[in-house]
Design an enzyme around this catalytic site. Sequence first.
Site, PDB file in Angstrom:
ATOM      1  CD  GLU A 170       2.887  -9.961 -25.306  1.00 43.81           C
ATOM      2  OE1 GLU A 170       1.703  -9.927 -26.086  1.00 43.81           O
ATOM      3  OE2 GLU A 170       3.502 -11.047 -25.186  1.00 43.81           O
TER       4      GLU A 170
ATOM      5  N   GLY B 245       3.433   2.488   6.569  1.00 44.40           N
ATOM      6  CA  GLY B 245       4.851   2.909   6.879  1.00 44.40           C
ATOM      7  C   GLY B 245       5.679   1.881   6.316  1.00 44.40           C
ATOM      8  CB  THR B 246       5.800  -1.804   6.295  1.00 47.25           C
ATOM      9  OG1 THR B 246       5.735  -1.959   7.738  1.00 47.25           O
ATOM     10  CG2 THR B 246       6.754  -3.147   5.868  1.00 47.25           C
TER      11      THR B 246
ATOM     12  CB  THR C 235      -5.763   3.155   7.549  1.00 43.06           C
ATOM     13  OG1 THR C 235      -4.930   3.229   6.430  1.00 43.06           O
ATOM     14  CG2 THR C 235      -6.938   2.438   6.641  1.00 43.06           C
TER      15      THR C 235
ATOM     16  CB  SER D 141      -0.957   0.040   1.014  1.00 48.00           C
ATOM     17  OG  SER D 141      -0.086   0.232   2.176  1.00 48.00           O
TER      18      SER D 141
ATOM     19  CG  ASN E  66      -7.555  -8.078   0.857  1.00 48.38           C
ATOM     20  OD1 ASN E  66      -7.240  -6.755   0.161  1.00 48.38           O
ATOM     21  ND2 ASN E  66      -7.031  -8.185   2.154  1.00 48.38           N
TER      22      ASN E  66
END
Length: 451
Positions: free
Chosen positions: A254, A144-145, A179, A140, A228
């Site tokens: 491609e 932070g990660t 969030t 995302s 998801n």
Amino acid sequence: MRECISIHVGQAGVQMGNSCWELYCLEHGIQPDGQMPSDKTVGVCNDSFNTFFTETGSGKHVPRAVFVDLEPSVIDEVRSGIYRQLFHPEQLISGKEDAANNYARGHYTIGKEYVDIVLDRIRKLADQCTGLQGFLIFRSFGGGTGSGFASLLMERLSVEYGKKSKLEIAIYPAPQSATSVVEPYNSILTTHTTLEHSDCCFMVDNEAIFDICQRNLDVSRPTYTNLNRLIGQIVSSITASLRFEGALNVDLTEFQTNLVPYPRIHFPLTTYSPIISAEKAYHEQLSVGEITSACFEPANQMVKCDPRHGKYMACCLLYRGDVVPKDVTASIANVKTKRTIQFVDWCPTGFKVGINYQPPTVVPGADLAKVSRAVCMLSNTTAIAEAWARLDHKVDLMYAKRAFVHWYVGEGMEERQFSEAREDLATLEKDYEEVGIDTADGEDDEEANDY
């Protein structure tokens, strides 16, 4: 073989990974423990699904994937979940303290302690490949990660695997719901850092998918699992051509060739159809024409923006299931006459088409209906600049007051990185604007007549 390594970074990346691998396993008939009863050629690795799975001597199929998060809780769920035997334990890498929604922690302070471990694991996976095609990176922009660590990892991947393509599936901050407050900061910092390291980035925004779940699937309060699973269907459509034999197969490189006219303009819009609930599907069978037409409805897009205000630069239609080329040609001709689809004038109005005869699979008991045919449209349109403009506006509001900036500076960043990132995004917006301007206006007329 044209293998593909998936890298799932941060909570969003890992949870998207869960949905994708769950779906891949169902599509290929692989059980949660990695066994594949239908696979007659045990140990022979030339089946087309081996682009995504390695096969051990005992006939176990292991995903070519790495899951990384700087905090343990989300990956612990994978370690104890139904697919715990599917993944190699060393492919699940988790840290002790999270990046706290802070790009600087993910990229500098905490990220740098883990990046070598992750690269080492990726190197082992790459060594098992005979012809590694590239990386799929799930993350995302807002976390932070996902923002900090993923961009650090991509910088390093560019150094070590310079020529391999890197495609991203990225969760873009939703316009209304967020969030975390600092999502806009993380997003522009990571976009600025990875702009030159990513070859193609499919953006998905939670709010768009949330609305689709509510409207098309009658889910009154969609959860991340609902979202998801829908993203899983899209990723499955994009990668189906790598995992199955098909009439018109499209590989990773491609996609880039067909969708990315200029290196920086690499953010295609994804649309998937049909998204209908099982109750509705019981009463209607959707034709190729109907699902193709639905792809041009802004309501079915994965990012909130309006292509009717923009121009198309490129368009790929990836069909799967019971679809014949004749129907596709007719549908596209129909769309061209009915819809006001405007292409930029420097681009031929061609549609790149892929057809895969493997029908779409759905997770049993989930919201999506089992259908006999589906289509995923990837289009590069100037309208996606709206999404960047919204983001930049939010950054400007906060940065004018230097709100929350001290958290980043405290983790070793410099304030000028904010202004650099903001300038880069302003340039990106301008790039999109310029691409959409008609070339044959004004003084170019004489030259245009020569042809």
